[in-house]
Design a protein around this motif. Structure first.
Motif, PDB file in Angstrom:
ATOM      1  N   MET A 122     -12.404   4.188   5.926  1.00 10.87           N
ATOM      2  CA  MET A 122     -11.074   3.737   6.336  1.00 10.87           C
ATOM      3  C   MET A 122     -10.015   4.802   6.052  1.00 10.87           C
ATOM      4  N   LEU A 123     -10.144   5.487   4.912  1.00  9.91           N
ATOM      5  CA  LEU A 123      -9.165   6.504   4.514  1.00  9.91           C
ATOM      6  C   LEU A 123      -9.628   7.896   4.920  1.00  9.91           C
ATOM      7  N   LEU A 125       0.812  -1.208   0.000  1.00  7.19           N
ATOM      8  CA  LEU A 125       0.000   0.000   0.000  1.00  7.19           C
ATOM      9  C   LEU A 125       0.851   1.266   0.000  1.00  7.19           C
ATOM     10  N   CYS A 145      -5.680   0.541   8.063  1.00  7.32           N
ATOM     11  CA  CYS A 145      -6.027  -0.440   7.026  1.00  7.32           C
ATOM     12  C   CYS A 145      -6.027  -1.871   7.559  1.00  7.32           C
ATOM     13  N   LEU A 190      -7.879  -3.507  -1.004  1.00 11.54           N
ATOM     14  CA  LEU A 190      -8.358  -2.128  -1.071  1.00 11.54           C
ATOM     15  C   LEU A 190      -9.362  -1.941  -2.208  1.00 11.54           C
ATOM     16  N   ARG A 217     -14.364   2.178   2.128  1.00 16.08           N
ATOM     17  CA  ARG A 217     -13.054   2.703   1.747  1.00 16.08           C
ATOM     18  C   ARG A 217     -12.904   4.152   2.185  1.00 16.08           C
ATOM     19  N   TYR A 240     -11.390  -3.805   8.873  1.00 14.48           N
ATOM     20  CA  TYR A 240     -11.225  -3.780   7.415  1.00 14.48           C
ATOM     21  C   TYR A 240     -10.285  -4.879   6.911  1.00 14.48           C
ATOM     22  N   VAL A 242      -7.292  -4.774   5.488  1.00 16.59           N
ATOM     23  CA  VAL A 242      -6.767  -4.467   4.157  1.00 16.59           C
ATOM     24  C   VAL A 242      -5.249  -4.521   4.223  1.00 16.59           C
TER      25      VAL A 242
END
Length: 763
Positions: A420-421, A382, A396, A409, A417, A401, A403
């Motif tokens: 999370m971000l 990532l 993440c 992702l 998403r 999540y 990820v």
């Protein structure tokens, strides 16, 4: 034979023809190959890449280079100057007088062609009185007039003029040399000799020798031969090479040695800055005394490469050297992979030493990905995305999540998403999604067959197996769109199912309310069905007139029911009915046999048609594969595919891939890695390898690895069922061909004699 006469250009006019041609041969091709391409097109291309690649190091360096470069301007100025010289010479040549003119005595005497003899004599007399030297005329002009008069009045002179163009007959052949006369002048002989000697005995040998010496030091991929030998030595010495050892071997290449490559430099400040980087990096085997790992150039290149992977900041002086090391590393790692493949083939054919392990070659591929992205082996993929730092990864990899990869992702819902971000702003989030959408998404399809064989799907021991792999590249953005569409479709289906369930519940309540009526109706219907389904009494055995017992093989139920229900007094009717039933049975059997024959004939015809169709399909597929190979050999595809998103790589790199087959259980290569450099949309690659010499089932893997991105590798299982090879027939009737016609006749005569003897014996 007439003699030969060489004439140098005293006036210098002919030399201009030679000089104009020489300048034209240089200027015209140079303009085609060296004229700078349209700078606007490059600027437009960079502008289109700005949204995705704007933060990449190579993009910023390219913009600075295009703004500060004066090379295109200098090229244009030099080419324009060459064209000016060429046009000036062409104009000079066009103004030169034509020296050679065809000799025509009529023009000399100022007469029309076909003038009579009296007119010629009259004109000659008038001109001779005017131009005679005794009367004050020009002697040369008078000699020319006399020669023209002789050519028209003397039969021999006239014949020479008509045949050779000269009244005096055939003269010496004249060759004009387009060089000034001063070149062959005795006064300038030493100067001309000195220039020729300097040009052909000093300058030309030096230029050719320098080019040859440089060219023999490099391989076809522009890698130093000494570097290739170094890689071969250490890969032979260490078949199982870990990442740390591989980094040491890579940075020991002679490309980083200033004695072998002028681009590499050793600065006086390295004695201060390199030890400081070593302390920051930690343990990098500085105390190892094995040459060439202990040499200063190797240690410096290793420190710069490891600091690039750790994304450490270096000084401006070391930054230039670091870019040089990073820029050279992918080509050197590709050379290491080629060396590993060569050693593997040598070990398989000759034996006697251990081939490099699969992990060594795969580590070379991983190190290429790490170098392009500027990441260490243990880091998350990532971190290839912009605005991602180490502290952001905890959001993440949380339990909610989970990820850890780029695929994870991509597979998240847009709402999850964004949640999370949330540490990114809206603008940064859009940039991350744009970069992630530009990443490649590859689908891989495999087809296993044995070419040039009767049964292409039957793999025998030792046969050459061909695996055709079809690669299709799409953007991650396409995957986003498909997932969103599927999610919306699933939402609609869910709504529809909920509505259907609601309707079903309503209908169930109505059925439950009318349960008694429904039960009555179902009971009546069941009774009717039972009465309809009741079979007649089972006349399993019937007594015939002779008292024998036969099984119930009658095909007509009404006949059997009537025969069994008849009273005992009507035995004759029973016999008649039995005979009738037997005749009906025979007819039915005959009809059934004929139908079966027809069905079998039709079935055989369809099988023949299917076999012919399969043969035609196989033939067409074979022809298509042959044409595809011929096209691949003839056409040269561009290696410009798609620019790689790399935050820390100093030059633009294209997406390339490695494709190979491996036995992961034994850690060996089955087929050599194929470097796919032309995958734009779809590419078809053929991988060939010999099948195992033993029969049985084998499990291989078709592996696709990127040379630019981390976390996008694919592994697809490949099952191989190897059968025993067919035995070759030594004496096949197909090959029993008589050598001559006499043998054919003798054989026919012998056959005729044997047939006659057999007939006599029968008589």
């Amino acid at each position: 034979m007439a003699g030969q006469q060489f004439q140098y250009d005293d006036s210098g006019n002919t030399f201009f023809y030679f000089l104009t041609s020489f300048v034209g041969l240089i200027v015209i091709p140079a303009t085609y190959y060296l004229w700078p391409r349209d700078q606007n097109a490059e600027q437009l291309r960079l502008k289109s890449l700005r949204r995705v690649h704007g933060r990449c190091l190579w993009y910023r360096l390219r913009l600075m280079k295009s703004q500060q470069s004066f090379v295109p301007t200098l090229k244009k100025a030099a080419l324009l100057f060459g064209w000016a010289v060429f046009l000036l010479l062409a104009y000079k040549v066009s103004k030169l007088d034509r020296e050679y003119q065809e000799y025509n005595p009529y023009e000399v005497l100022n007469l029309d062609p076909g003038a009579t003899l009296s007119e010629i004599k009259k004109q000659y007399h008038a001109l001779s009185l005017k131009h005679h030297p005794d009367r004050g005329g020009d002697e040369t002009t008078f000699m020319t007039i006399a020669k023209a008069y002789s050519a028209l009045t003397n039969e021999q002179s006239r014949l020479n003029w008509e045949q050779y163009g000269n009244p005096d007959g055939q003269g010496a052949t004249s060759f004009g040399i387009a060089l000034p006369a001063w070149i062959v002048d005795q006064k300038n002989s030493m100067l001309v000799l000195l220039v020729y000697g300097l040009a052909f005995m000093v300058i030309l040998p030096v230029v050719v020798g320098t080019w040859w010496y440089r060219s023999i030091r490099y391989s076809g991929d522009q890698i130093l031969i000494n570097t290739t030998q170094l890689f071969m030595h250490f890969m032979y010495k260490t078949p199982n090479m870990n990442m740390k050892r591989l980094t040491m071997v890579l940075t020991a290449a002679f490309e980083f040695d200033p004695r072998s490559n002028k681009e590499a430099t050793i600065r006086p400040t390295d004695n201060v800055e390199v030890p400081q980087l070593i302390r920051e990096l930690g343990n990098i085997n500085v105390k190892k005394k094995e040459p060439p790992f202990c040499y200063p150039y190797s240690l410096k290149a290793r420190v710069l490469l490891l600091s690039h992977l750790a994304r450490m900041d270096v000084s401006e002086e070391l930054e230039e050297d670091q870019r040089f090391v990073v820029r050279k590393s992918p080509a050197l790692l590709q050379e290491m992979i080629n060396v590993g493949c060569q050693l593997t083939m040598m070990a398989n054919s000759r034996g006697g030493f251990h081939a490099p392990r699969l992990v060594t070659i795969e580590n070379c591929m991983k190190l290429t990905q790490m170098t392009v992205q500027g990441l260490q082996e243990s880091k998350s993929p990532l971190l290839q995305l912009p605005h991602f730092e180490e502290e952001h990864l905890r959001y993440c990899i949380s339990k909610k999540y989970k990820v850890r990869t780029l695929q994870d992702l991509v597979s998240l819902k847009d709402s999850d998403r964004r949640s999370m971000l949330r540490f990114l702003g809206e603008e940064k989030y859009d940039e991350v999604m744009g970069v992630l959408g530009s990443f490649p998404h590859i689908t891989m399809e495999t087809k296993l067959q044995v070419l040039d064989d009767e049964d292409s799907h039957n793999i025998t021991a030792g046969s050459i197996v061909t695996v055709t792999v079809t690669l299709t590249r799409k953007r991650m953005a396409d995957v986003f769109e498909k997932e969103q569409e599927s999610a919306s479709c699933q939402g609609e289906e869910g709504a529809n199912t909920e509505e259907a369930q609601g309707d079903a519940n309503k209908s169930k309540t109505k059925v439950w309310q009318n349960k008694s009526k429904g039960a009555k109706k179902t009971a009546k219907s069941k009774r009717k069905k039972l009465t309809k389904k009741k079979a007649p009494p089972a006349p399993a055995k019937t007594k015939q007139a002779n008292g024998s017992v036969t099984g119930n093989e009658l095909t007509n139920p009404p006949t059997t029911t009537t025969s069994t229900a008849a009273p005992a007094g009507k035995e004759e009717d029973d016999d008649v009915s039995d005979k009738g039933s037997e005749s009906d049975e025979a007819e039915v059997n005959k009809d059934s046999h004929s139908e079966r024959d027809e069905d079998s004939d039709k079935h055989s015809d369809t099988e023949v048609d299917e076999i012919a169709g399969d043969d035609e399909e196989e033939w067409e597929a074979l022809q298509q594969s042959i044409q595809r190979r011929e096209r691949a050999l003839l056409e040269t595809k561009s290696k410009v595919t798609h620019p790689v998103y790399s935050l820390y790589f100093p030059e633009e790199k294209q997406e390339w891939w490695w494709l190979y087959i491996a036995d992961r259980r034994d850690q060996t290569l089955v087929s050599m890695p194929y470097h796919v450099c032309t995958l734009k949309d779809t590419e078809e690659v053929e991988l060939k390898f010999p099948a195992p010499s033993k029969t049985g089932n084998f499990q291989y893997s078709v592996i696709l690895r990127s040379d630019s991105y981390l976390g996008l590798d694919q592994i697809k299982p490949l099952k191989l069922e190897v059968h025993e090879a067919k035995a070759m027939l030594d004496n096949h009737p197909q090959w029993d061909i008589p050598d001559t016609e006499e043998e054919d006749e003798e054989q026919e005569d012998s056959d005729g004699i044997e047939e006659s003897e057999d007939e006599d014996e029968d008589d």
